[in-house]
Write an enzyme that holds these catalytic residues in place. Structure first.
Site, PDB file in Angstrom:
ATOM      1  N   HIS A 142      -9.689   1.005   5.056  1.00 32.71           N
ATOM      2  CA  HIS A 142      -8.397   1.193   5.724  1.00 32.71           C
ATOM      3  C   HIS A 142      -8.572   2.141   6.910  1.00 32.71           C
ATOM      4  O   HIS A 142      -9.310   3.132   6.833  1.00 32.71           O
ATOM      5  CB  HIS A 142      -7.357   1.752   4.739  1.00 32.71           C
ATOM      6  CG  HIS A 142      -5.967   1.663   5.297  1.00 32.71           C
ATOM      7  ND1 HIS A 142      -5.502   2.549   6.234  1.00 32.71           N
ATOM      8  CD2 HIS A 142      -4.963   0.770   5.088  1.00 32.71           C
ATOM      9  CE1 HIS A 142      -4.259   2.213   6.567  1.00 32.71           C
ATOM     10  NE2 HIS A 142      -3.911   1.132   5.885  1.00 32.71           N
ATOM     11  N   ASN A 173       0.863  -1.181   0.000  1.00 30.27           N
ATOM     12  CA  ASN A 173       0.000   0.000   0.000  1.00 30.27           C
ATOM     13  C   ASN A 173       0.902   1.233   0.000  1.00 30.27           C
ATOM     14  O   ASN A 173       1.548   1.536   0.997  1.00 30.27           O
ATOM     15  CB  ASN A 173      -0.901  -0.046   1.253  1.00 30.27           C
ATOM     16  CG  ASN A 173      -1.783   1.172   1.379  1.00 30.27           C
ATOM     17  OD1 ASN A 173      -1.810   2.031   0.501  1.00 30.27           O
ATOM     18  ND2 ASN A 173      -2.516   1.252   2.480  1.00 30.27           N
ATOM     19  N   GLU A 217      -5.384  -5.141  10.452  1.00 27.68           N
ATOM     20  CA  GLU A 217      -4.307  -4.173  10.652  1.00 27.68           C
ATOM     21  C   GLU A 217      -4.553  -3.411  11.949  1.00 27.68           C
ATOM     22  O   GLU A 217      -5.292  -2.401  11.950  1.00 27.68           O
ATOM     23  CB  GLU A 217      -4.261  -3.165   9.498  1.00 27.68           C
ATOM     24  CG  GLU A 217      -4.003  -3.783   8.143  1.00 27.68           C
ATOM     25  CD  GLU A 217      -3.428  -2.742   7.170  1.00 27.68           C
ATOM     26  OE1 GLU A 217      -2.291  -2.929   6.744  1.00 27.68           O
ATOM     27  OE2 GLU A 217      -4.109  -1.749   6.879  1.00 27.68           O
ATOM     28  N   SER A 266       3.511  -2.525  10.433  1.00 28.87           N
ATOM     29  CA  SER A 266       4.964  -2.621  10.664  1.00 28.87           C
ATOM     30  C   SER A 266       5.564  -3.961  10.219  1.00 28.87           C
ATOM     31  O   SER A 266       6.447  -4.501  10.889  1.00 28.87           O
ATOM     32  CB  SER A 266       5.308  -2.318  12.125  1.00 28.87           C
ATOM     33  OG  SER A 266       4.982  -0.970  12.421  1.00 28.87           O
ATOM     34  N   GLY A 305       2.633   1.943  10.994  1.00 29.72           N
ATOM     35  CA  GLY A 305       3.572   3.060  10.873  1.00 29.72           C
ATOM     36  C   GLY A 305       4.366   3.334  12.136  1.00 29.72           C
ATOM     37  O   GLY A 305       5.052   4.343  12.235  1.00 29.72           O
TER      38      GLY A 305
HETATM   39  P1  13P Z   1       3.005   0.105   7.834  1.00 30.83           P
HETATM   40  O1  13P Z   1       3.547  -1.148   7.174  1.00 30.83           O
HETATM   41  O2  13P Z   1       3.752   1.339   7.476  1.00 30.83           O
HETATM   42  O3  13P Z   1       2.857  -0.100   9.314  1.00 30.83           O
HETATM   43  O4  13P Z   1       1.529   0.321   7.249  1.00 30.83           O
HETATM   44  C1  13P Z   1       0.639  -0.748   7.242  1.00 30.83           C
HETATM   45  C2  13P Z   1      -0.571  -0.376   6.480  1.00 30.83           C
HETATM   46  O5  13P Z   1      -1.318   0.497   6.882  1.00 30.83           O
HETATM   47  C3  13P Z   1      -0.808  -1.059   5.214  1.00 30.83           C
HETATM   48  O6  13P Z   1      -2.087  -0.809   4.717  1.00 30.83           O
END
Ligand code: 13P
Length: 235
Positions: A89, A7, A158, A195, A164
């Site tokens: 999301h 993404n 997620e 992550s 993040g």
């Molecule tokens: P990160 O891998 O940066 O934590 O983001 C995950 C995400 O939101 C994918 O849709």
């Protein structure tokens, strides 16, 4: 076979997306084991005609065309032969304030057109701290109104607190949630996101009930995403 999805969020330009995806597609040619998706920003959508990966949209409005300023609809996706979309999301739910009702509306609309839908769910830190039952009932609420028997549905779990932050959920956190979700979802593929990095890819993909990963930041640089793909080969 695992599902590995990138993404891009609000990263990459049209030019850098083109370079990234062209190189990625070439590097994937011997890798038939995984199903790879890339979700670039909508300004960088490319024709979904690559050999070894699928291009999807991060978002679209549930309308063929019309008056919804700032959005794109089905016509704009069809121009690129895109038939894969992310819905729900947490960044859209939290930042753009998308309600469950609009997620349901989007789901029903794109289902009607046969899209592959990666539908995202995930709890915030406060809910997680209230225990597994709270987390599960929250996740349940985000699945409310979604046809979980749709054969082109993929769910991505997620946890918001892991997105993040550089700190992924632990393997036991993931296993606990995925095993419960699997009981409800049956054969629907279930991805983990939050992550995921090259060095935790193998461990996460080895957890029972994890059918793939949805990767943000660690997928934005081609070398890093290729390492993730490499580390997912034997899983
Ligand atoms: P990160 O891998 O940066 O934590 O983001 C995950 C995400 O939101 C994918 O849709």
């Amino acid at each position: 076979m695992k599902i590995i999805a990138s993404n891009f969020k609000t990263n990459h330009t049209r030019k850098s997306t083109q370079e990234f995806i062209t190189k990625l597609d070439e590097s994937l040619s011997q890798d038939s084991n995984n199903r790879v998706f890339v979700f670039p920003p909508n300004t960088a959508l490319l024709e979904d005609s690559f050999k070894n990966l699928t291009i999807g949209s991060q978002n679209a409005y549930p309308i063929e065309s019309g008056s919804v300023t700032g959005e794109i609809g089905l016509n704009q996706l069809q121009e690129f032969n895109i038939n894969t979309i992310l819905i729900g999301h947490s960044e859209r739910r939290e930042i753009i304030k998308e309600s469950q009702e609009i997620c349901i509306e989007k789901f029903n609309f794109f289902k009607q057109y046969g899209f592959t839908i990666i539908y995202c769910i995930g709890e915030n830190l406060k809910t997680k701290q209230n225990g597994l039952d709270s987390t599960l009932s929250f996740l349940e609420s985000e699945l409310l109104g979604i046809d979980i028997n749709y054969d082109k549905l993929i769910i991505a779990y997620e946890p918001i607190w892991a997105i993040g932050t550089g700190v992924s959920a632990t393997c036991s956190d993931i296993e606990n949630v995925h095993s419960k979700l699997k009981q409800k979802l049956g054969k629907i593929p279930l991805l983990y996101g939050g992550s995921v990095k090259p060095d935790n890819t193998k461990d996460i993909l080895s957890i029972s009930g994890v059918d793939g990963i949805l990767v943000g930041s660690a997928s934005w640089e081609l070398g890093s995403f290729c390492k993730i793909l490499e580390n997912s080969k034997e899983c």
